[in-house]
Design a protein around this motif. Structure first.
Motif, short mmCIF file in Angstrom:
data_model
loop_
_atom_site.label_atom_id
_atom_site.label_comp_id
_atom_site.label_asym_id
_atom_site.label_seq_id
_atom_site.Cartn_x
_atom_site.Cartn_y
_atom_site.Cartn_z
N GLY A 17 -69.19 57.77 -10.45
CA GLY A 17 -70.35 57.38 -11.25
C GLY A 17 -71.57 57.08 -10.39
N GLU A 18 -71.34 56.45 -9.25
CA GLU A 18 -72.45 56.19 -8.32
C GLU A 18 -73.07 57.50 -7.85
OE1 GLU A 18 -72.81 52.81 -5.27
OE2 GLU A 18 -70.65 53.16 -5.44
N MET A 19 -72.22 58.48 -7.53
CA MET A 19 -72.72 59.78 -7.07
C MET A 19 -73.47 60.49 -8.19
SD MET A 19 -73.16 62.03 -4.72
CE MET A 19 -72.02 61.92 -3.37
N ASP A 20 -72.92 60.45 -9.42
CA ASP A 20 -73.61 61.06 -10.56
C ASP A 20 -74.99 60.45 -10.75
OD1 ASP A 20 -71.31 62.55 -11.04
OD2 ASP A 20 -70.69 61.39 -12.80
N ASN A 21 -75.08 59.14 -10.66
CA ASN A 21 -76.35 58.45 -10.81
C ASN A 21 -77.32 58.82 -9.69
OD1 ASN A 21 -78.09 56.44 -12.09
ND2 ASN A 21 -77.69 55.21 -10.26
N HIS A 22 -76.82 58.91 -8.49
CA HIS A 22 -77.67 59.24 -7.33
C HIS A 22 -78.26 60.65 -7.47
CE1 HIS A 22 -79.02 59.64 -3.20
NE2 HIS A 22 -78.28 60.72 -3.08
N LEU A 23 -77.42 61.61 -7.88
CA LEU A 23 -77.89 63.00 -7.96
C LEU A 23 -78.63 63.30 -9.26
CD1 LEU A 23 -74.82 64.87 -6.47
CD2 LEU A 23 -77.02 64.42 -5.37
N GLY A 24 -78.37 62.51 -10.31
CA GLY A 24 -79.05 62.71 -11.57
C GLY A 24 -78.35 63.69 -12.50
N TYR A 25 -77.13 64.08 -12.18
CA TYR A 25 -76.35 64.94 -13.07
C TYR A 25 -74.87 64.70 -12.81
CZ TYR A 25 -75.72 67.98 -8.97
OH TYR A 25 -75.40 68.46 -7.74
N GLU A 26 -74.05 65.04 -13.81
CA GLU A 26 -72.61 64.84 -13.70
C GLU A 26 -71.95 66.01 -12.97
OE1 GLU A 26 -70.68 63.89 -17.35
OE2 GLU A 26 -72.18 62.39 -17.88
N SER A 27 -70.79 65.77 -12.44
CA SER A 27 -70.02 66.81 -11.78
C SER A 27 -69.73 67.94 -12.76
CB SER A 27 -68.71 66.21 -11.27
OG SER A 27 -67.96 67.19 -10.60
N ASN A 28 -69.76 69.17 -12.28
CA ASN A 28 -69.51 70.38 -13.07
C ASN A 28 -70.57 70.65 -14.14
OD1 ASN A 28 -67.10 70.97 -11.66
ND2 ASN A 28 -66.02 69.47 -12.92
#
Length: 91
Positions: A19-30
């Motif tokens: 979730g931290e990575m999703d928030n950092h990049l601005g989009y969810e995995s896949n």
């Protein structure tokens, strides 16, 4: 009871880091939609965390391609999560 908490700790920390990575990049995995950034995920690594119930192996995001991801939940090179695990479980 202790083993049950240990079994949920690993996936819980993995989901929080993801979730931290999703928030950092601005989009969810896949996410197949067009992205606002050229920065992408850079895979996963393994980390053994020390909890009050023993050690737990987790998959952690290795970072992003431009190296700007700095996890807040479990900082880089930190392995002891016993201080934050009770807060995370109570959530």
């Amino acid at each position: 009871m202790q083993n049950a908490l240990k079994d949920i700790a690993g996936p819980m920390f993995e989901a929080m880091l993801k979730g931290e990575m999703d928030n950092h990049l601005g989009y969810e995995s896949n996410d197949k939609n067009e992205k606002e950034t050229d920065n992408r995920r850079n895979g996963y690594g393994k980390k053994t965390l020390k909890t009050s119930d023993g050690e737990v192996d987790v998959k952690v995001p290795r970072g992003d391609r431009d190296g700007s991801f700095d996890p807040q939940l479990i900082p880089k090179r930190k392995k002891d999560v016993s201080a934050i695990e009770n807060k995370a479980i109570s959530m």
